[in-house]
Design a protein around this motif. Structure first.
Motif, PDB file in Angstrom:
ATOM      1  N   ASP A 150      20.058  38.065 102.682  1.00  0.00           N
ATOM      2  CA  ASP A 150      20.751  36.823 102.313  1.00  0.00           C
ATOM      3  C   ASP A 150      21.220  36.889 100.862  1.00  0.00           C
ATOM      4  OD1 ASP A 150      20.582  35.521 104.705  1.00  0.00           O
ATOM      5  OD2 ASP A 150      18.758  34.411 104.227  1.00  0.00           O
ATOM      6  N   LEU A 151      20.342  37.420 100.009  1.00  0.00           N
ATOM      7  CA  LEU A 151      20.658  37.509  98.586  1.00  0.00           C
ATOM      8  C   LEU A 151      21.906  38.365  98.362  1.00  0.00           C
ATOM      9  CD1 LEU A 151      19.159  36.555  95.962  1.00  0.00           C
ATOM     10  CD2 LEU A 151      18.386  38.902  95.749  1.00  0.00           C
ATOM     11  N   PHE A 152      21.976  39.507  99.049  1.00  0.00           N
ATOM     12  CA  PHE A 152      23.128  40.391  98.900  1.00  0.00           C
ATOM     13  C   PHE A 152      24.396  39.722  99.445  1.00  0.00           C
ATOM     14  CE2 PHE A 152      22.207  44.805  97.430  1.00  0.00           C
ATOM     15  CZ  PHE A 152      20.946  44.533  96.934  1.00  0.00           C
ATOM     16  N   LYS A 153      24.219  38.936 100.521  1.00  0.00           N
ATOM     17  CA  LYS A 153      25.357  38.202 101.095  1.00  0.00           C
ATOM     18  C   LYS A 153      25.848  37.162 100.069  1.00  0.00           C
ATOM     19  CE  LYS A 153      26.419  35.534 105.238  1.00  0.00           C
ATOM     20  NZ  LYS A 153      25.857  34.836 106.384  1.00  0.00           N
ATOM     21  N   LEU A 154      24.882  36.485  99.464  1.00  0.00           N
ATOM     22  CA  LEU A 154      25.177  35.453  98.466  1.00  0.00           C
ATOM     23  C   LEU A 154      25.959  36.041  97.284  1.00  0.00           C
ATOM     24  CD1 LEU A 154      24.084  32.484  98.479  1.00  0.00           C
ATOM     25  CD2 LEU A 154      22.390  33.237  96.833  1.00  0.00           C
ATOM     26  N   TYR A 155      25.589  37.251  96.892  1.00  0.00           N
ATOM     27  CA  TYR A 155      26.244  37.893  95.755  1.00  0.00           C
ATOM     28  C   TYR A 155      27.522  38.634  96.166  1.00  0.00           C
ATOM     29  CZ  TYR A 155      21.975  36.945  93.104  1.00  0.00           C
ATOM     30  OH  TYR A 155      20.920  36.331  92.488  1.00  0.00           O
TER      31      TYR A 155
ATOM     32  N   ARG B  50      21.358  26.154 102.732  1.00  0.00           N
ATOM     33  CA  ARG B  50      22.060  27.395 103.103  1.00  0.00           C
ATOM     34  C   ARG B  50      23.561  27.133 103.318  1.00  0.00           C
ATOM     35  NH1 ARG B  50      18.935  31.695 104.649  1.00  0.00           N
ATOM     36  NH2 ARG B  50      20.527  32.481 106.069  1.00  0.00           N
ATOM     37  N   ALA B  53      25.122  26.847  99.956  1.00  0.00           N
ATOM     38  CA  ALA B  53      25.210  28.176  99.320  1.00  0.00           C
ATOM     39  C   ALA B  53      26.258  29.059  99.977  1.00  0.00           C
ATOM     40  CB  ALA B  53      23.852  28.852  99.378  1.00  0.00           C
ATOM     41  N   LEU B  55      25.646  30.486 102.940  1.00  0.00           N
ATOM     42  CA  LEU B  55      24.946  31.459 103.790  1.00  0.00           C
ATOM     43  C   LEU B  55      25.121  31.129 105.270  1.00  0.00           C
ATOM     44  CD1 LEU B  55      21.647  31.952 101.742  1.00  0.00           C
ATOM     45  CD2 LEU B  55      23.375  33.688 102.226  1.00  0.00           C
ATOM     46  N   PHE B  75      14.942  31.451  96.526  1.00  0.00           N
ATOM     47  CA  PHE B  75      14.312  31.360  97.846  1.00  0.00           C
ATOM     48  C   PHE B  75      12.821  31.014  97.715  1.00  0.00           C
ATOM     49  CE2 PHE B  75      17.944  34.145  98.275  1.00  0.00           C
ATOM     50  CZ  PHE B  75      18.521  33.730  99.459  1.00  0.00           C
ATOM     51  N   ALA B  79      11.817  37.197  96.559  1.00  0.00           N
ATOM     52  CA  ALA B  79      12.902  38.076  97.026  1.00  0.00           C
ATOM     53  C   ALA B  79      13.358  39.052  95.940  1.00  0.00           C
ATOM     54  CB  ALA B  79      14.085  37.255  97.559  1.00  0.00           C
ATOM     55  N   LEU B  92      20.563  41.979  88.751  1.00  0.00           N
ATOM     56  CA  LEU B  92      21.185  42.250  90.059  1.00  0.00           C
ATOM     57  C   LEU B  92      22.536  41.554  90.285  1.00  0.00           C
ATOM     58  CD1 LEU B  92      20.765  43.818  92.768  1.00  0.00           C
ATOM     59  CD2 LEU B  92      19.778  41.724  93.675  1.00  0.00           C
ATOM     60  N   PRO B  93      22.661  40.244  89.993  1.00  0.00           N
ATOM     61  CA  PRO B  93      23.973  39.611  90.211  1.00  0.00           C
ATOM     62  C   PRO B  93      25.082  40.303  89.421  1.00  0.00           C
ATOM     63  CG  PRO B  93      22.307  37.955  89.688  1.00  0.00           C
ATOM     64  CD  PRO B  93      21.677  39.289  89.464  1.00  0.00           C
ATOM     65  N   LEU B  96      25.964  43.687  91.065  1.00  0.00           N
ATOM     66  CA  LEU B  96      26.749  43.534  92.297  1.00  0.00           C
ATOM     67  C   LEU B  96      28.099  42.874  92.041  1.00  0.00           C
ATOM     68  CD1 LEU B  96      23.942  42.437  94.799  1.00  0.00           C
ATOM     69  CD2 LEU B  96      25.027  44.661  94.636  1.00  0.00           C
ATOM     70  N   ALA B  98      28.666  39.878  90.936  1.00  0.00           N
ATOM     71  CA  ALA B  98      28.716  38.437  91.228  1.00  0.00           C
ATOM     72  C   ALA B  98      28.648  37.600  89.957  1.00  0.00           C
ATOM     73  CB  ALA B  98      27.566  38.058  92.152  1.00  0.00           C
ATOM     74  N   GLN B 142      23.444  34.253  86.892  1.00  0.00           N
ATOM     75  CA  GLN B 142      24.734  33.917  87.513  1.00  0.00           C
ATOM     76  C   GLN B 142      25.507  32.894  86.697  1.00  0.00           C
ATOM     77  OE1 GLN B 142      23.111  33.455  91.799  1.00  0.00           O
ATOM     78  NE2 GLN B 142      25.323  33.256  91.950  1.00  0.00           N
TER      79      GLN B 142
END
Lengths: 251, 241
Positions: A150-155, B50, B53, B55, B75, B79, B92-93, B96, B98, B142
């Motif tokens: 989910d986290l990777f999808k979010l980013y 979700r 967000a 998702l 979460f 995670a 990480l953001p 990637l 983001a 972020q």
């Protein structure tokens, strides 16, 4: 760590000394059970022959293991990308795994080993080694944490980012565990293949053992056996060390 | 300039054909407020988060985010990538693509969350509270204007919960984010939220504005009449649900 090394060394050394003394004390014929000193002498007297055979066996084993590694990873990736592909081909992989390798080996030798026996030996050893890599890697790729997904999808991660930053590291412990098993299986596969190939061009340690057995040179048989055991141990501990280094984050 | 940060209009969602989760939910979410989402298990609190967000995609209705940045999400579990250090997890953001945060900015979030000196550690070497702090720091990287939290402190013991509640309040005070967090704890909602939002049968049942005297120390706030009154009102609303 020192204790972990010292304890097996002491127990092995004690066993060798007990063996040496018992053989001498009970006057055991050397064709039944040669003393460790005789085995060492056989190893030294035939060092060039054994060195060449060790190199041959090791080459076949490593080639088969590398083939198993790449094909296992590739197939596992295909399985993870397509359920249809997995449903179609996974049973075939299982059939290859459950069919006794000794029974398949003569066929492989006929099909691809007449003009190049090493090619047949590698294929037979590969057959023995590839399934644990395939099944573990498949399981590893499927075990990705849902929340991390989910986290990777979010980013908005790309497929490549998802693969190399999430799927691959998740599958790594599974892959490393399978390598310890497959390393041993590749060696077993090589030995089986050399036995089945017999004098048909195989020059590895298993063939040396077979040849020495036919001549009742038991000390040479033990020498070959000892080298096989050492190769097996080196492969296992090399992968254990790799696992220890790469999975440091778990401790 | 609108004062809303999110507008939910006639939102419906179901995971299957038999059990609808949200049925025509509408809600104007104001900028810079802390909202706590409460309701019975399965009433759609986490699903709503979700959907906001991105998702999940609504079956009907719309989620309109009126901020410049997409929402950040924390979460229930931290995670974290087990193979990456604290620093790389927080980054990480950025890795990637983001978010764009400089090394100095990432370091400032590390300091803000009290994670100095832990940058090179792996998640397995952290306590539960430290892991959650890393998770929050990652969300801050972020630089989002909306922070969504799905029962982030549920697995932690009470003193640690209180500590992280205060941390969240100070972060909101500093960064002026819109915060929406799902919780099962009425007392947590009564302490943290500017408004408690009770969900029932896939719809908003009530939005209860809550009063606080933030000038008091946290222990005094938790033993004040205002706090008791906040909790009592939330309990009543939940009983009616």
């Amino acid at each position: 760590m020192r204790k972990a090394l010292a304890l097996p060394l002491v127990s092995i050394l004690s066993l060798i000394i007990l063996w040496e003394l018992s053989v001498d004390y009970f006057d055991v014929p050397k064709f039944l059970l040669p003393a460790p000193s005789l085995i060492l002498c056989a190893l030294i007297d035939n060092q060039e022959l054994f060195l060449q055979s060790t190199i041959n066996t090791l080459t076949i084993t490593i080639s088969a293991l590398l083939a198993a590694l790449f094909s296992g990873i590739f197939l596992a990736l295909c399985f993870s990308l397509s359920r249809t592909f997995e449903a179609a081909f996974y049973p075939l992989a299982v059939i290859l795994q459950v069919t006794p390798i000794v029974a398949v080996a003569p066929l492989v030798l006929i099909w691809v080993g007449i003009d190049n026996v090493n090619r047949a030996l590698i294929i037979i050893a590969w057959l023995a080694a590839f399934f644990p890599i395939l099944s573990n890697m498949s399981a590893g790729l499927k075990s990705v944490d849902r929340t991390l997904n989910d986290l990777f999808k979010l980013y908005g991660a790309s497929n490549w980012q998802r693969f190399h930053l999430l799927l691959w590291p998740t599958a790594m412990p599974y892959l490393l565990a399978s390598l310890k098993v497959s390393g041993g299986l590749a060696l077993i596969g090589t030995v089986v293949a050399e036995f089945v190939a017999g004098s048909g061009g195989a020059q590895g340690l298993a063939w040396r053992i077979l040849e020495a057995g036919n001549r009742l040179q038991t000390e040479k048989m033990f020498a070959g056996l000892l080298l096989l055991a050492i190769i097996g141990m080196i492969i296992f501990y090399a992968f254990s060390l790799l696992e220890y280094r790469l999975l440091k984050y778990r401790r | 300039m609108t004062n809303q940060s999110i507008t939910l209009k006639d939102l419906s969602f179901a995971y299957d054909d038999i059990h609808p989760i949200l049925t025509g939910l509408s809600w104007d979410i104001q900028k810079g407020h802390i909202y706590s989402l409460l309701g019975k298990s399965g009433c759609g609190k986490s699903t709503l988060l979700r959907l906001i967000a991105g998702l999940e995609t609504p079956d009907k209705g719309s989620v309109d985010i009126q901020t410049n940045t997409p929402p950040a999400f924390v979460f229930q579990e931290p995670a974290l990538l087990p193979w990456a250090s604290v620093y790389h997890n927080i980054k990480l953001p950025v890795s990637l693509g983001a978010a764009s945060a400089s090394t100095a900015e990432i370091e400032s979030y590390i300091s803000l969350l009290g994670l100095d000196g832990l940058e090179d550690r792996y998640p397995a070497q952290l306590s539960g509270g430290q892991k959650m702090r890393v998770s929050i720091a990652r969300a801050l990287t972020q630089k989002a204007e909306i922070l969504l939290l799905d029962e982030p402190f549920a697995a932690l013991d009470e003193p640690l919960r209180f500590e992280l509640n205060d941390l969240l309040l100070s972060l909101q005070d500093r960064l002026k984010m819109t915060v929406i967090f799902v919780t099962h704890s009425v007392y947590e909602a009564a302490y943290l939220a500017d408004a408690a939002v009770v969900l029932n049968m896939g719809k908003l049942q009530s939005i209860l504005p809550l009063d606080h005297n933030r000038s008091l120390p946290s222990s005094k706030q938790r033993s004040s009449h205002q706090f008791a009154d906040n909790a009592a009102r939330i309990f009543r609303a939940l009983e009616e649900a």
